[in-house]
Motif scaffolding. Structure first.
Motif, short mmCIF file in Angstrom:
data_model
loop_
_atom_site.label_atom_id
_atom_site.label_comp_id
_atom_site.label_asym_id
_atom_site.label_seq_id
_atom_site.Cartn_x
_atom_site.Cartn_y
_atom_site.Cartn_z
N GLY A 59 0.82 -1.21 0.00
CA GLY A 59 0.00 0.00 0.00
C GLY A 59 0.86 1.25 0.00
O GLY A 59 0.58 2.21 -0.74
N HIS A 60 1.89 1.23 0.82
CA HIS A 60 2.81 2.38 0.85
C HIS A 60 3.52 2.53 -0.50
O HIS A 60 3.65 3.64 -1.02
N PHE A 61 3.94 1.41 -1.05
CA PHE A 61 4.59 1.40 -2.37
C PHE A 61 3.65 2.00 -3.42
O PHE A 61 4.07 2.86 -4.21
N ASN A 62 2.40 1.59 -3.42
CA ASN A 62 1.43 2.11 -4.40
C ASN A 62 1.20 3.60 -4.23
O ASN A 62 0.98 4.30 -5.22
N SER A 63 1.28 4.09 -3.01
CA SER A 63 1.07 5.52 -2.78
C SER A 63 2.22 6.36 -3.30
O SER A 63 2.07 7.55 -3.53
N ILE A 65 4.08 5.42 -6.10
CA ILE A 65 4.40 4.93 -7.44
C ILE A 65 4.67 6.08 -8.42
O ILE A 65 5.47 5.93 -9.34
N ALA A 66 4.03 7.23 -8.20
CA ALA A 66 4.27 8.37 -9.09
C ALA A 66 5.70 8.90 -8.95
O ALA A 66 6.24 9.51 -9.88
N GLU A 67 6.30 8.66 -7.80
CA GLU A 67 7.70 9.03 -7.58
C GLU A 67 8.55 7.81 -7.94
O GLU A 67 9.05 7.09 -7.07
N THR A 68 8.71 7.60 -9.23
CA THR A 68 9.29 6.37 -9.77
C THR A 68 10.58 5.95 -9.08
O THR A 68 10.72 4.80 -8.67
N GLU A 69 11.50 6.86 -8.93
CA GLU A 69 12.80 6.52 -8.35
C GLU A 69 12.67 6.12 -6.88
O GLU A 69 13.28 5.14 -6.43
N ASN A 70 11.85 6.87 -6.13
CA ASN A 70 11.63 6.54 -4.72
C ASN A 70 10.91 5.20 -4.57
O ASN A 70 11.24 4.41 -3.68
N ALA A 71 9.94 4.95 -5.43
CA ALA A 71 9.21 3.68 -5.38
C ALA A 71 10.15 2.51 -5.68
O ALA A 71 10.11 1.47 -5.01
N ARG A 72 11.02 2.69 -6.66
CA ARG A 72 11.99 1.65 -7.00
C ARG A 72 12.93 1.39 -5.82
O ARG A 72 13.20 0.25 -5.46
N THR A 73 13.42 2.45 -5.21
CA THR A 73 14.30 2.31 -4.05
C THR A 73 13.58 1.59 -2.92
O THR A 73 14.15 0.71 -2.26
N TYR A 74 12.32 1.94 -2.68
CA TYR A 74 11.55 1.33 -1.60
C TYR A 74 11.37 -0.17 -1.84
O TYR A 74 11.56 -0.97 -0.92
N ILE A 75 11.01 -0.55 -3.06
CA ILE A 75 10.78 -1.98 -3.33
C ILE A 75 12.09 -2.77 -3.20
O ILE A 75 12.09 -3.88 -2.68
N ILE A 76 13.20 -2.17 -3.63
CA ILE A 76 14.50 -2.86 -3.55
C ILE A 76 15.01 -2.92 -2.12
O ILE A 76 15.48 -3.96 -1.66
#
Length: 176
Positions: A59-63, A65-76
């Motif tokens: 859910g946090h990741f989906n929120s 997602i528009a910040e592509t680089e931050n979302a990628r860092t979070y998932i990794i």
């Protein structure tokens, strides 16, 4: 002489009785129902709690997602390591299980977690392809990666349904 035969018969009876007792158990003295109860508390419940945490992280990741680089860092940095830790817990459980049906349930859980980790890695790859500047080539590649993510999600859903069915079967057979 009759005393000796009586003693031999008694010892044979005791040995047969002991063999019968251990033969009815699942190999190392653990009854399947007892192992299932232990698996529920040491396996199913902790893995379920971790899945709730992963859902929260998603859910946090989906929120973001528009910040592509931050979302990628979070998932990794957050989601993949947490999923890998969860899979390690399930793998460690597998080594301790004796009853085949319970091993099968846990094996499906391991497969499900492996697919989830693969999916997270593909999602990170997808996001990498969307970090600006985005070329036509990276956009086209991202469509292929997205299709792989969707295929992995279908496989995860299938494993989830399989796992749920196996747990229901065990619950009806060994549940209290």
């Amino acid at each position: 002489m009759k005393k000796e035969w009586a003693l031999v018969k008694l010892m044979l009876f005791v040995m047969i009785f002991l063999a019968a007792c251990t033969g009815s158990e699942s190999g190392n003295g653990i009854e399947p129902a007892d192992e299932f109860e232990t698996y529920k508390t040491e396996g199913i419940e902790p893995l379920y709690e971790r899945s709730l945490k992963l859902a929260e992280m998603s859910g946090h990741f989906n929120s973001m997602i528009a910040e592509t680089e931050n979302a990628r860092t979070y998932i990794i940095d957050e989601m993949i390591p947490y999923a890998e830790e969860t899979k390690e817990l399930a793998e460690n459980l597998q080594d301790e299980l004796v009853t085949k049906e319970i091993q099968d349930v846990n094996k499906v859980t391991n497969e499900q977690l492996d697919l989830m980790i693969q999916s997270f890695n593909k999602q990170a790859e997808f996001l990498e392809l969307h970090i600006p500047p985005v070329s036509d080539g990276s956009y086209a590649k991202s469509e292929e990666v997205y299709a792989e993510v969707m295929e992995l999600q279908e496989q995860i859903d299938e494993k989830t349904a399989e796992s749920n069915k196996k747990v229901e079967d065990l619950e009806s057979e060994y549940g209290s």
